[in-house]
Design an enzyme around this catalytic site. Structure first.
Site: not given
Ligand SMILES: Nc1nc2c(c(=O)[nH]1)N[C@@H](CN(C=O)c1ccc(C(=O)N[C@@H](CCC(=O)O)C(=O)O)cc1)CN2
Ligand SMILES: NCC(=O)N[C@@H]1O[C@H](COP(=O)([O-])[O-])[C@@H](O)[C@H]1O
Length: 205
Positions: A16-17, A69, A94, A96-97, A111, A113
């Site tokens: 959560g930083s 989901k 983490m 995907l919505l 978000n 990234h």
């Molecule tokens: N619809 C969207 N949902 C999310 C986005 C987005 O752009 N569109 N951004 C992500 C954040 N993210 C990268 O920035 C990201 C997070 C998670 C995954 C992923 O593959 N997650 C897996 C599960 C992983 C786990 O269980 O640890 C999944 O959901 O199947 C990819 C990218 C946030 N959501």
């Molecule tokens: N694909 C999504 C992803 O990689 N997100 C990354 O997770 C970290 C969370 O750190 P935080 O909990 O300290 O904010 C951050 O570096 C963020 O960019």
């Protein structure tokens, strides 16, 4: 600046930083918003303890508790509904919505990234950058759409990649820039300064 503060729901899966940087920016008046709820998909996430210390309501909605989901995303919606958020901020969330959640908050989900999208989407973006041998990476704040890290880009900051960088050393160099970039991007969103035209984000004069 709009006097009415935007109501912000923050979603995070871990430390959560970014959430903390945004909370502090709102407390300092740098962002015209207030954190009304913090949500995590892990009940042990450190971000929940941070929210408790801030005196902000927090909720854990664990993915494993739901068969589908869609049911998980409906539970996320039910968890934040009482707080009537205007904006949903993903900060290291983490999951995907899908349409169930996204359709409830059209163009209201953002978000952060840790790469310069469209390069290196998905998980382990810093590792992807190191392995690709790029000399510049960085971070991106974007609107969330149905795709993975494919939504309209709001703001980006470039960060140099060193020859001896590891995934961890690059992540550490990018992280503070995430905090400042997210703060600046959210400030524009909360002041209603952003508009999307043909999937391109423009800052209103
Ligand atoms: N619809 C969207 N949902 C999310 C986005 C987005 O752009 N569109 N951004 C992500 C954040 N993210 C990268 O920035 C990201 C997070 C998670 C995954 C992923 O593959 N997650 C897996 C599960 C992983 C786990 O269980 O640890 C999944 O959901 O199947 C990819 C990218 C946030 N959501
Ligand atoms: N694909 C999504 C992803 O990689 N997100 C990354 O997770 C970290 C969370 O750190 P935080 O909990 O300290 O904010 C951050 O570096 C963020 O960019």
């Amino acid at each position: 600046m709009n006097s009415v503060r935007k109501r912000i729901a923050i979603f995070a899966s871990g430390r959560g930083s970014n959430a903390e940087a945004l909370y502090q920016a709102m407390q300092a008046g740098e962002v015209n918003g207030e954190v009304v709820v913090v949500v995590s998909d892990y009940s042990t996430a450190a971000v929940l303890a941070k929210a408790q210390a801030w005196g902000v309501p927090s909720v854990a909605v664990e993915r494993k508790a739901y068969g589908s989901k869609e049911d998980f995303e409906q539970a996320l919606l039910d968890a934040i509904a009482p707080y009537t958020p205007d904006v949903v901020v993903l900060a290291g969330f983490m999951r995907l919505l899908g349409p169930t959640f996204i359709n409830a908050y059209p163009n209201k989900i953002v978000n952060i990234h840790p790469a310069l999208l469209p390069s290196f989407p998905g998980l382990h973006a810093q590792r992807q950058a190191v392995e690709a041998g790029v000399k510049v990476s960085g971070c991106t704040v974007h609107f969330v759409d149905y795709g993975m890290d494919s939504g309209p880009i709001i703001m980006q900051t470039a960060v140099p990649v060193m020859a001896d960088d590891t995934e961890d050393s690059l992540a550490a160099r990018i992280l503070p820039h995430e905090h400042t970039t997210y703060k600046r991007a959210l400030a524009l969103l909360c002041d209603d300064k952003l508009e999307i035209i043909n999937r391109i984000v423009h800052v209103k004069p």
